[in-house]
Design a protein around this motif. Structure first.
Motif, PDB file in Angstrom:
ATOM      1  N   ASP A   9       0.824  -1.225   0.000  1.00 61.56           N
ATOM      2  CA  ASP A   9       0.000   0.000   0.000  1.00 61.56           C
ATOM      3  C   ASP A   9       0.848   1.260   0.000  1.00 61.56           C
ATOM      4  OD1 ASP A   9      -2.779  -1.162   2.093  1.00 61.56           O
ATOM      5  OD2 ASP A   9      -2.208  -1.520   0.002  1.00 61.56           O
ATOM      6  N   GLN A  12       1.997   2.498  -3.466  1.00 64.34           N
ATOM      7  CA  GLN A  12       0.950   2.736  -4.453  1.00 64.34           C
ATOM      8  C   GLN A  12       1.232   3.992  -5.268  1.00 64.34           C
ATOM      9  OE1 GLN A  12      -2.889   3.124  -2.620  1.00 64.34           O
ATOM     10  NE2 GLN A  12      -3.982   3.320  -4.543  1.00 64.34           N
ATOM     11  N   VAL A  43      11.814   6.398   4.866  1.00 65.53           N
ATOM     12  CA  VAL A  43      11.372   7.567   4.112  1.00 65.53           C
ATOM     13  C   VAL A  43      11.194   7.161   2.652  1.00 65.53           C
ATOM     14  CG1 VAL A  43      11.882   9.927   3.406  1.00 65.53           C
ATOM     15  CG2 VAL A  43      12.593   9.134   5.663  1.00 65.53           C
ATOM     16  N   LYS A  46       9.781  11.465   0.356  1.00 63.86           N
ATOM     17  CA  LYS A  46       9.727  12.513   1.386  1.00 63.86           C
ATOM     18  C   LYS A  46       8.670  12.238   2.448  1.00 63.86           C
ATOM     19  CE  LYS A  46      10.181  16.744  -0.189  1.00 63.86           C
ATOM     20  NZ  LYS A  46      10.001  17.948  -1.017  1.00 63.86           N
ATOM     21  N   SER A  47       8.192  11.023   2.518  1.00 63.94           N
ATOM     22  CA  SER A  47       7.209  10.636   3.522  1.00 63.94           C
ATOM     23  C   SER A  47       7.871   9.725   4.551  1.00 63.94           C
ATOM     24  CB  SER A  47       6.036   9.924   2.851  1.00 63.94           C
ATOM     25  OG  SER A  47       5.178   9.363   3.819  1.00 63.94           O
ATOM     26  N   ASN A  48       7.890  10.168   5.795  1.00 60.51           N
ATOM     27  CA  ASN A  48       8.453   9.387   6.892  1.00 60.51           C
ATOM     28  C   ASN A  48       7.388   8.412   7.380  1.00 60.51           C
ATOM     29  OD1 ASN A  48       9.169   8.514   9.532  1.00 60.51           O
ATOM     30  ND2 ASN A  48      10.454  10.309   9.826  1.00 60.51           N
ATOM     31  N   GLN A  49       7.649   7.115   7.271  1.00 59.76           N
ATOM     32  CA  GLN A  49       6.636   6.113   7.607  1.00 59.76           C
ATOM     33  C   GLN A  49       7.212   5.081   8.577  1.00 59.76           C
ATOM     34  OE1 GLN A  49       4.278   4.703   4.358  1.00 59.76           O
ATOM     35  NE2 GLN A  49       5.286   6.029   2.878  1.00 59.76           N
TER      36      GLN A  49
ATOM     37  N   GLY B  29       9.935  13.842   5.958  1.00 60.15           N
ATOM     38  CA  GLY B  29      11.091  13.648   5.097  1.00 60.15           C
ATOM     39  C   GLY B  29      11.465  14.910   4.356  1.00 60.15           C
ATOM     40  N   GLY B  55      -6.045   7.280  -1.278  1.00 59.75           N
ATOM     41  CA  GLY B  55      -5.320   6.819  -2.459  1.00 59.75           C
ATOM     42  C   GLY B  55      -3.831   6.634  -2.264  1.00 59.75           C
ATOM     43  N   GLY B  56      -3.347   6.624  -1.015  1.00 60.18           N
ATOM     44  CA  GLY B  56      -1.915   6.461  -0.805  1.00 60.18           C
ATOM     45  C   GLY B  56      -1.173   7.783  -0.715  1.00 60.18           C
ATOM     46  N   LEU B  57       0.136   7.699  -0.537  1.00 55.90           N
ATOM     47  CA  LEU B  57       0.884   8.920  -0.235  1.00 55.90           C
ATOM     48  C   LEU B  57       0.935   9.878  -1.417  1.00 55.90           C
ATOM     49  CD1 LEU B  57       4.213   9.227  -1.081  1.00 55.90           C
ATOM     50  CD2 LEU B  57       4.277   7.102   0.145  1.00 55.90           C
ATOM     51  N   LEU B  58       1.023   9.374  -2.653  1.00 52.67           N
ATOM     52  CA  LEU B  58       1.054  10.287  -3.797  1.00 52.67           C
ATOM     53  C   LEU B  58      -0.273  11.029  -3.956  1.00 52.67           C
ATOM     54  CD1 LEU B  58       3.108   8.609  -6.652  1.00 52.67           C
ATOM     55  CD2 LEU B  58       3.847  10.017  -4.744  1.00 52.67           C
ATOM     56  N   TYR B  61      -0.324  13.872  -1.607  1.00 48.23           N
ATOM     57  CA  TYR B  61       0.486  14.966  -2.135  1.00 48.23           C
ATOM     58  C   TYR B  61      -0.276  15.714  -3.236  1.00 48.23           C
ATOM     59  CZ  TYR B  61       4.955  13.643   0.094  1.00 48.23           C
ATOM     60  OH  TYR B  61       5.963  13.378   0.994  1.00 48.23           O
ATOM     61  N   SER B 108       9.648  16.732  -6.385  1.00 48.70           N
ATOM     62  CA  SER B 108       8.993  15.466  -6.063  1.00 48.70           C
ATOM     63  C   SER B 108       7.553  15.544  -6.552  1.00 48.70           C
ATOM     64  CB  SER B 108       9.035  15.227  -4.555  1.00 48.70           C
ATOM     65  OG  SER B 108      10.358  14.986  -4.131  1.00 48.70           O
ATOM     66  N   GLU B 111       4.655  18.559  -6.300  1.00 53.16           N
ATOM     67  CA  GLU B 111       5.131  19.840  -5.806  1.00 53.16           C
ATOM     68  C   GLU B 111       4.819  20.914  -6.846  1.00 53.16           C
ATOM     69  OE1 GLU B 111       9.196  18.812  -4.546  1.00 53.16           O
ATOM     70  OE2 GLU B 111       8.414  18.903  -2.483  1.00 53.16           O
ATOM     71  N   GLY B 122       7.106  23.308  -1.672  1.00 50.00           N
ATOM     72  CA  GLY B 122       7.635  22.001  -1.334  1.00 50.00           C
ATOM     73  C   GLY B 122       6.676  21.254  -0.423  1.00 50.00           C
ATOM     74  N   LEU B 123       6.665  19.930  -0.552  1.00 47.89           N
ATOM     75  CA  LEU B 123       5.751  19.092   0.241  1.00 47.89           C
ATOM     76  C   LEU B 123       6.521  17.980   0.948  1.00 47.89           C
ATOM     77  CD1 LEU B 123       3.013  18.501  -2.508  1.00 47.89           C
ATOM     78  CD2 LEU B 123       3.083  20.346  -0.821  1.00 47.89           C
ATOM     79  N   GLN B 125       5.699  14.634   4.255  1.00 46.68           N
ATOM     80  CA  GLN B 125       4.698  14.090   5.166  1.00 46.68           C
ATOM     81  C   GLN B 125       5.303  13.087   6.127  1.00 46.68           C
ATOM     82  OE1 GLN B 125       1.815  11.030   3.284  1.00 46.68           O
ATOM     83  NE2 GLN B 125       2.357  12.341   1.555  1.00 46.68           N
ATOM     84  N   ARG B 126       4.533  12.776   7.142  1.00 50.18           N
ATOM     85  CA  ARG B 126       4.907  11.817   8.168  1.00 50.18           C
ATOM     86  C   ARG B 126       3.683  10.944   8.408  1.00 50.18           C
ATOM     87  NH1 ARG B 126       4.136  11.724  13.847  1.00 50.18           N
ATOM     88  NH2 ARG B 126       5.846  10.800  15.034  1.00 50.18           N
ATOM     89  N   ARG B 127       3.842   9.638   8.243  1.00 51.99           N
ATOM     90  CA  ARG B 127       2.713   8.709   8.401  1.00 51.99           C
ATOM     91  C   ARG B 127       2.948   7.799   9.597  1.00 51.99           C
ATOM     92  NH1 ARG B 127      -0.677   7.197   3.589  1.00 51.99           N
ATOM     93  NH2 ARG B 127      -0.864   9.219   2.592  1.00 51.99           N
TER      94      ARG B 127
END
Lengths: 83, 194
Positions: A9, A12, A43, A46-49, B29, B55-58, B61, B108, B111, B122-123, B125-127
């Motif tokens: 996931d 994706q 990461v 750019k997403s820290n997971q 990040g 829909g996921g991380l993208l 964004y 990325s 952006e 700039g973008l 995230q932290r999940r």
């Protein structure tokens, strides 16, 4: 043995050539972990997971050290399930 | 402000700056950014299950990037959020070089760019299992790129960062007031998130 991976996931829509980075390990080899326990921060785009333990057990091997990168589907650690 | 994976650089950066400003490490990040009156930032905390996360991380964004494009448009600035496929051949920014250590040194997915591909928003995230933090930073004024590059020991990258970025102040006169943009952005977030 169970391989620890970043779930499908999370990848994706991400280009197949993009790799994730292991930012920080939260456990060490030999540590006992519970299912759902955070094991590492990674990461991706750019997403820290968090990667969490898929099952309870203990960490037998870390395959990708902090600062290392890994591709989709590649394991970053190995976990021996609790008996 | 360093990205989470740059924390090992914090002490060196602090020494380079010699007290001129503080060096912090964020939880999301991405690369280093110089915060100040030239940057309007947004932090959006979403619970798991929020439509933006479906829909996921993208996709998250995309939502955040498009929202910024709309807010900029309201303020009279034309910009676009770059879809992932355009990153392979991004609109030319006058340079083929990228500065990976800097948030605004590369592009990325989703952006926001303006003025022929120069980065404006700039973008990152932290999940976590408890929710997602989306963060964005918009350049509304001129950035002290020499200071940022000096902090990172990368004085040679100043010219690249200047070429690769653009601020709202470059794109309109009189300059867009940061508070005006922040208010428009907040309104857009309120409409889109709830």
């Amino acid at each position: 043995m169970t391989e620890v991976t970043l779930g499908a996931d999370a990848w994706q829509g991400v280009d197949a050539a993009v790799e994730a980075l292991v930012d920080k390990w939260l456990v060490n080899p030999g540590d006992t972990v519970q299912m759902g326990q955070p094991l590492a921060n990674v990461v991706l785009v750019k997403s820290n997971q968090e990667i969490v333990a898929p099952t309870s057990g203990h960490i037998t091997q870390i395959l990708v050290p902090a600062g290392g990168t890994f591709a989709r589907g590649k394991p970053i650690a190995v976990l021996q399930e609790a008996a | 402000m360093l990205g989470c994976s740059q924390r090992a650089l914090r002490e060196a950066a602090q020494r380079q700056l010699a007290g001129r400003c503080d060096v912090l490490v964020r939880e999301s990040g991405g690369g280093a950014v110089l915060t100040g009156p030239w940057l309007v930032s947004a932090s959006v905390v979403l619970p798991l299950g929020h439509p933006w996360l479906a829909g996921g991380l993208l996709e998250s964004y995309r939502r955040l990037g498009q929202l910024h494009v709309t807010a900029l448009q309201v303020c009279g600035i034309a910009a676009q959020a770059l879809p992932p496929q355009e990153l392979l051949h991004p609109p030319t920014a006058g340079t083929d070089a990228s500065v990976d250590w800097a948030c605004f040194g590369g592009l990325s997915p989703w952006e926001v760019v303006a003025a022929e591909g120069r980065k404006l928003v700039g973008l990152a995230q932290r999940r976590r299992q408890t929710g997602v933090l989306l963060v964005a930073g918009t350049l509304v004024g001129a950035v002290d790129w020499p200071l940022l590059c000096e902090a990172m020991g990368r004085a040679q990258d100043v010219a690249i960062l200047r070429q690769a970025t653009v601020s709202c102040a470059d794109l309109m006169a009189p300059p867009l007031a940061p508070k005006r943009f922040a208010a428009v952005l907040a309104q857009g977030l309120e409409r889109s998130l709830f």
